[in-house]
Design a protein around this motif. Structure first.
Motif, short mmCIF file in Angstrom:
data_model
loop_
_atom_site.label_atom_id
_atom_site.label_comp_id
_atom_site.label_asym_id
_atom_site.label_seq_id
_atom_site.Cartn_x
_atom_site.Cartn_y
_atom_site.Cartn_z
N CYS A 148 -6.94 -8.42 13.86
CA CYS A 148 -6.12 -7.63 14.79
C CYS A 148 -5.61 -6.34 14.16
O CYS A 148 -5.49 -6.23 12.94
N ASP A 149 -5.28 -5.38 15.00
CA ASP A 149 -4.78 -4.09 14.56
C ASP A 149 -3.30 -4.19 14.20
O ASP A 149 -2.51 -4.78 14.95
N GLY A 150 -2.94 -3.63 13.05
CA GLY A 150 -1.54 -3.66 12.65
C GLY A 150 -1.37 -3.25 11.20
O GLY A 150 -2.30 -2.73 10.57
N ILE A 151 -0.17 -3.47 10.69
CA ILE A 151 0.17 -3.11 9.30
C ILE A 151 0.76 -4.32 8.60
O ILE A 151 1.67 -4.98 9.12
N LEU A 152 0.24 -4.61 7.42
CA LEU A 152 0.86 -5.59 6.54
C LEU A 152 1.57 -4.80 5.45
O LEU A 152 0.95 -4.29 4.51
N LEU A 153 2.87 -4.64 5.61
CA LEU A 153 3.69 -3.90 4.64
C LEU A 153 4.06 -4.86 3.52
O LEU A 153 4.65 -5.92 3.77
N CYS A 154 3.72 -4.50 2.29
CA CYS A 154 3.91 -5.48 1.23
C CYS A 154 4.11 -4.83 -0.13
O CYS A 154 3.89 -3.63 -0.32
N VAL A 155 4.54 -5.67 -1.06
CA VAL A 155 4.48 -5.37 -2.49
C VAL A 155 3.59 -6.45 -3.09
O VAL A 155 3.95 -7.63 -3.09
N GLU A 156 2.43 -6.03 -3.56
CA GLU A 156 1.46 -6.97 -4.11
C GLU A 156 1.11 -6.53 -5.53
O GLU A 156 0.69 -5.40 -5.75
N ILE A 157 1.30 -7.44 -6.48
CA ILE A 157 1.02 -7.18 -7.88
C ILE A 157 -0.06 -8.15 -8.32
O ILE A 157 0.03 -9.36 -8.06
N GLU A 158 -1.08 -7.64 -8.99
CA GLU A 158 -2.24 -8.47 -9.31
C GLU A 158 -2.03 -9.37 -10.53
O GLU A 158 -2.45 -10.53 -10.51
N GLU A 159 -1.42 -8.87 -11.59
CA GLU A 159 -1.26 -9.67 -12.81
C GLU A 159 0.16 -9.54 -13.37
O GLU A 159 0.55 -8.44 -13.77
N PRO A 160 0.90 -10.64 -13.43
CA PRO A 160 0.65 -11.92 -12.78
C PRO A 160 0.80 -11.76 -11.28
O PRO A 160 1.65 -10.98 -10.82
N TYR A 161 0.02 -12.51 -10.51
CA TYR A 161 -0.03 -12.25 -9.07
C TYR A 161 1.31 -12.54 -8.40
O TYR A 161 1.92 -13.59 -8.58
N GLN A 162 1.76 -11.56 -7.63
CA GLN A 162 2.98 -11.68 -6.83
C GLN A 162 2.73 -11.01 -5.48
O GLN A 162 2.06 -9.98 -5.41
N PHE A 163 3.29 -11.60 -4.43
CA PHE A 163 3.14 -11.01 -3.10
C PHE A 163 4.39 -11.27 -2.29
O PHE A 163 4.95 -12.36 -2.31
N THR A 164 4.80 -10.26 -1.55
CA THR A 164 5.86 -10.41 -0.55
C THR A 164 5.60 -9.37 0.53
O THR A 164 5.23 -8.23 0.23
N GLY A 165 5.73 -9.75 1.80
CA GLY A 165 5.34 -8.81 2.84
C GLY A 165 5.92 -9.09 4.22
O GLY A 165 6.49 -10.16 4.49
N LEU A 166 5.75 -8.10 5.10
CA LEU A 166 6.11 -8.19 6.51
C LEU A 166 4.90 -7.78 7.34
O LEU A 166 4.22 -6.81 7.01
N GLY A 167 4.63 -8.52 8.44
CA GLY A 167 3.50 -8.21 9.29
C GLY A 167 3.92 -7.56 10.59
O GLY A 167 4.86 -8.01 11.25
N PHE A 168 3.21 -6.49 10.96
CA PHE A 168 3.49 -5.75 12.20
C PHE A 168 2.19 -5.65 13.00
O PHE A 168 1.23 -5.00 12.57
N ILE A 169 2.14 -6.28 14.16
CA ILE A 169 0.95 -6.27 15.01
C ILE A 169 1.07 -5.14 16.02
O ILE A 169 2.11 -5.00 16.69
N ARG A 170 0.04 -4.34 16.13
CA ARG A 170 0.07 -3.19 17.03
C ARG A 170 -0.48 -3.51 18.43
O ARG A 170 -0.02 -2.97 19.41
N ASP A 171 -1.48 -4.38 18.49
CA ASP A 171 -2.08 -4.73 19.78
C ASP A 171 -1.73 -6.19 20.09
O ASP A 171 -2.47 -7.11 19.75
N ARG A 172 -0.61 -6.39 20.75
CA ARG A 172 -0.13 -7.74 21.02
C ARG A 172 -1.07 -8.51 21.93
O ARG A 172 -1.33 -9.69 21.73
N LYS A 173 -1.60 -7.85 22.96
CA LYS A 173 -2.48 -8.52 23.90
C LYS A 173 -3.71 -9.07 23.19
O LYS A 173 -4.14 -10.20 23.42
N CYS A 174 -4.28 -8.26 22.32
CA CYS A 174 -5.44 -8.69 21.51
C CYS A 174 -5.06 -9.88 20.65
O CYS A 174 -5.81 -10.87 20.56
N ALA A 175 -3.91 -9.81 20.01
CA ALA A 175 -3.46 -10.89 19.14
C ALA A 175 -3.26 -12.18 19.92
O ALA A 175 -3.65 -13.27 19.46
N HIS A 176 -2.65 -12.09 21.10
CA HIS A 176 -2.43 -13.28 21.92
C HIS A 176 -3.75 -13.96 22.26
O HIS A 176 -3.92 -15.18 22.08
#
Length: 216
Positions: A148-176
């Protein structure tokens, strides 16, 4: 969905527009595309900075020392001034950025507990019923990110791996539509092939889920 990793992304801002906002003393925001916004802030934008800059108090006995942009916006930001451009890296301000955007995110993946729900009521209905057949929110969010279309806003670090994020969907109808069909197909497979989900021995909640996905 496009991944916008603040650890890597450089946000480019017009110098004149930024200083105009700073000197206005109005509450303003900077979005991930480097645009300046004033209140009321749109729910459709994703922000890396919000605030108002108060003018320094002056004294007739001394001249005020000019403040740097880092002092004005905050020490959490890395800032480079490049002629008419301001280059901003905002990973260090992640805690504030969560606060700016959490209310408008479709899902929150910022805690060690993972994703607990979707803010959109239709997606949440799908997710809630899907869990009856061991389809969790992590799996659903990864499907949305892939399809789906949208933005995954995050802080992602590869070594050592860390991830934290927020998801924003742009096309809700498509996602549904796509998420509903994805879950329907997976549950139909389980009903046919998994003895733990024999249609004749479903729990009340499992039966409700199959009705929701129009399988019974």
């Amino acid at each position: 969905m496009k991944k916008f990793n603040l650890q890597k992304e450089i946000i480019i801002i017009s110098r004149s527009e930024l200083f105009s906002a700073i000197n206005s003393t109005k509450n303003f925001a900077i979005s991930i595309d480097g645009k300046i916004h004033y209140e009321p802030f749109s729910e459709k934008e994703i922000y890396v900075y919000q605030g108002a800059v108060k003018p320094e108090t002056t004294s007739s006995l001394s001249m005020p020392k000019p403040r740097t942009l880092k002092e004005i916006l905050g020490n959490s930001y890395n800032i480079v001034e490049d002629d008419e451009r301001i280059l901003l890296k905002a990973a260090g301000a992640w805690t504030q950025i969560i606060a700016y955007n959490l209310a408008n995110a479709d899902y929150d993946d910022t805690s060690a507990d993972g994703i607990a729900d979707f803010s959109d009521s239709t997606l949440e209905d799908i997710g809630w019923h899907a869990t009856e057949f061991n389809i969790n929110y992590r799996e659903l969010s990864e499907y949305l990110e892939a399809k789906c279309d949208g933005i995954l806003l995050c802080v992602e670090i590869e070594e050592p791996y860390q991830f934290t994020g927020l998801g924003f969907i742009r096309d809700r109808k498509c996602a549904h539509t796509k998420l509903f069909n994805y879950c329907k197909e997976k549950i139909a497979y389980e009903l046919k092939n998994n003895p733990d989900f024999n249609p004749e021995n479903l729990s009340e909640d499992e039966e409700e889920a199959t009705e929701f996905f129009k399988l019974l």
